[in-house]
Scaffold this motif. Structure first.
Motif, PDB file in Angstrom:
ATOM      1  N   LEU B 191       0.843  -1.205   0.000  1.00 38.41           N
ATOM      2  CA  LEU B 191       0.000   0.000   0.000  1.00 38.41           C
ATOM      3  C   LEU B 191       0.879   1.256   0.000  1.00 38.41           C
ATOM      4  O   LEU B 191       0.576   2.243  -0.673  1.00 38.41           O
ATOM      5  N   GLN B 192       1.979   1.160   0.765  1.00 37.29           N
ATOM      6  CA  GLN B 192       2.925   2.280   0.793  1.00 37.29           C
ATOM      7  C   GLN B 192       3.439   2.585  -0.611  1.00 37.29           C
ATOM      8  O   GLN B 192       3.519   3.739  -1.014  1.00 37.29           O
ATOM      9  N   LEU B 195       1.036   4.472  -2.628  1.00 42.97           N
ATOM     10  CA  LEU B 195       0.964   5.891  -2.249  1.00 42.97           C
ATOM     11  C   LEU B 195       2.197   6.655  -2.721  1.00 42.97           C
ATOM     12  O   LEU B 195       2.127   7.847  -3.025  1.00 42.97           O
ATOM     13  N   ASP B 196       3.324   5.958  -2.782  1.00 41.05           N
ATOM     14  CA  ASP B 196       4.566   6.631  -3.176  1.00 41.05           C
ATOM     15  C   ASP B 196       4.639   6.908  -4.673  1.00 41.05           C
ATOM     16  O   ASP B 196       5.316   7.846  -5.096  1.00 41.05           O
ATOM     17  N   ASP B 199       1.846   6.852 -10.470  1.00 35.83           N
ATOM     18  CA  ASP B 199       1.234   5.961 -11.472  1.00 35.83           C
ATOM     19  C   ASP B 199       0.548   4.753 -10.825  1.00 35.83           C
ATOM     20  O   ASP B 199      -0.014   3.908 -11.517  1.00 35.83           O
ATOM     21  N   LYS B 200       0.615   4.682  -9.486  1.00 33.59           N
ATOM     22  CA  LYS B 200      -0.095   3.598  -8.775  1.00 33.59           C
ATOM     23  C   LYS B 200      -1.241   4.139  -7.921  1.00 33.59           C
ATOM     24  O   LYS B 200      -1.951   3.359  -7.280  1.00 33.59           O
ATOM     25  N   HIS B 201      -1.393   5.455  -7.882  1.00 25.98           N
ATOM     26  CA  HIS B 201      -2.451   6.031  -7.042  1.00 25.98           C
ATOM     27  C   HIS B 201      -3.828   5.469  -7.379  1.00 25.98           C
ATOM     28  O   HIS B 201      -4.664   5.293  -6.501  1.00 25.98           O
ATOM     29  N   TRP B 202      -4.036   5.198  -8.663  1.00 29.09           N
ATOM     30  CA  TRP B 202      -5.369   4.734  -9.080  1.00 29.09           C
ATOM     31  C   TRP B 202      -5.722   3.374  -8.464  1.00 29.09           C
ATOM     32  O   TRP B 202      -6.881   3.014  -8.396  1.00 29.09           O
ATOM     33  N   LYS B 203      -4.706   2.652  -8.043  1.00 26.28           N
ATOM     34  CA  LYS B 203      -4.980   1.347  -7.422  1.00 26.28           C
ATOM     35  C   LYS B 203      -5.241   1.465  -5.925  1.00 26.28           C
ATOM     36  O   LYS B 203      -5.561   0.486  -5.264  1.00 26.28           O
ATOM     37  N   TYR B 204      -5.026   2.655  -5.388  1.00 28.11           N
ATOM     38  CA  TYR B 204      -5.168   2.838  -3.944  1.00 28.11           C
ATOM     39  C   TYR B 204      -6.585   3.261  -3.591  1.00 28.11           C
ATOM     40  O   TYR B 204      -7.182   4.107  -4.255  1.00 28.11           O
TER      41      TYR B 204
END
Lengths: 283, 283
Positions: B191-192, B195-196, B199-204
């Motif tokens: 999860l970290q 958030l970091d 390009d992965k924000h959409w999965k959070y």
């Protein structure tokens, strides 16, 4: 190995415009690409990553409300290579973002509805690349050649298709229609191979040989469909397909071009990133 | 590079039997495989071809009447790696032979039907490998933990699921149920990372952190589901998944094992090959 790319995009070179004449297309040609088979395969591999990243962005942005999707319609005479496109071009993408549908001869229920009923149900959702192996065009191709519907009904279908596709496109679906174009001789070689190899027998259908006696009528039906239904919102591309490797890089490029034109973006977080980091750390 | 293979099959090692205790599974372990990450990736690549050939045979024989299909059910805590399995294991197969379905929170219409209604509609046809990203097990996992249905209804679901799966299996579908098992710490790291990386924000999803406060209750709900619904016709496999590469080769092997057990065959021609060759030559 030196890398070869398209000198001009298949999106421009292969597009069906007014006055298009199918009989003038050389099925063994490789428009826009001067490389050989090895160079083609190398390009296919090289562009996989590009296609995959664009697809992932398309999928990602749909999760945050973007409506864009893509629909690739594949039509061809038997052995034209539709399956190879699905395996070698679409196969590189994430299955999560693909909706593949092979249309067979319509069932009794499907026949009782309008011919676009079963098509509508399989349209791609936002973020998805839909792939149709055959489509509503069968209803103006085999149906026309084999006279499976009254002539006046078939005549009406072209405008019904144009209206339908315009509506779908207006809803955010980019439509790419591809005819994989092979010669009658090439088809003979490919059917011969299916008969020669026991592991290919399952792909052989005696009806395919019957259809060869209607070859010219099929070409004519394609010509009519191409000229009547290639529109700005749903263009046709005729892809020379005697060389399988060329057809694959051409379709791959058509997809990449349309995805680049959509230009999907990684969504911006709709949450407070710093606050979430703090919550996560404490969890 | 020396190649490493499984010393014992995950089909044997990871299977949930009577007396299984989820809390005893080490999420960072690699049962049956002594190689490292590189060796794991090498195995994944090497076995792709095997999986693809078996899949094609499964598809081919279905065209001649064989009823066999496969259903892979994927369940995990968030970030457990379901998407990676789909991309890196299933992604190697021909999209034509895959039916992928991600189940989200049920819609109003779905809620108004029995919980298995939407599952039934997505079962794989003969010849197809179905992949469920989440499934009817959500109805005894999140529903149980978050008390989204009355307790007595949830209690009834375990036997309904057993009966349903037994019927599906009897119809020719081989069911493989996989729990990708990660630790709470590993989830935090993943999860970290989301958030970091923009390009992965959409999965959070902020809800994922809320769910972490229910971690133990989820583990308990999994334990109950695993012990009540791992049957001969629809066994569960708990795959240690802190190492993504291990989870991928393990699931790949589960699929290969079940396909080898089906032992699909190239169909025998139901036409006269010599006669067809003659017809083709004359066409």
């Amino acid at each position: 190995m030196e890398t070869t790319a398209f000198s001009h995009s298949p999106t421009v070179l292969l597009r069906v415009h007014k006055g298009f004449d199918l009989s003038q297309v050389h099925t063994g040609s490789t428009p826009g690409f001067t490389g050989d088979k090895d160079a083609g395969k190398e390009l296919l591999d090289r562009e996989d990553e590009q296609l995959t990243e664009l697809q992932e962005k398309l999928f990602a942005q749909s999760r945050f409300g973007a409506r864009d999707s893509v629909l690739l319609v594949l039509q061809a005479m038997d052995t034209g290579g539709k399956g190879g496109i699905v395996r070698h071009v679409i196969g590189a993408a994430d299955p999560q973002g693909i909706h593949h549908k092979a249309f067979k001869a319509p069932t009794a229920e499907e026949q009782s509805k309008g011919f676009l009923w079963r098509i509508e149900k399989e349209l791609p959702a936002p973020g998805i690349i839909g792939v149709f192996d055959r489509s509503h065009y069968e209803d103006v191709l085999v149906q026309r050649v084999r006279k499976l519907s009254p002539a006046n009904e078939i005549e009406q279908r072209y405008s019904l298709i144009r209206d339908f596709e315009a509506r779908v496109a207006a809803g955010g679906t980019r439509i790419i229609k591809v005819m994989l174009h092979i010669s009658k001789d090439e088809q003979k070689d490919r059917l011969q191979e299916r008969l020669d190899r026991p592991d290919k027998h399952w792909k052989y259908n005696p009806g395919d040989v019957d259809d060869r006696t209607f070859w010219d009528q099929y070409q004519q039906a394609y010509q009519i469909a191409l000229e009547r239904t290639s529109t700005d919102s749903a263009p046709w591309y005729v892809v020379p397909a005697d060389k399988k490797w060329y057809a694959r890089i051409a379709v791959q490029q058509l997809l990449i071009d349309v995805l680049e034109d959509i230009n999907p973006q990684w969504p911006t977080a709709d949450f407070d990133v710093a606050a979430e980091k703090k919550r996560l750390a404490e969890s």
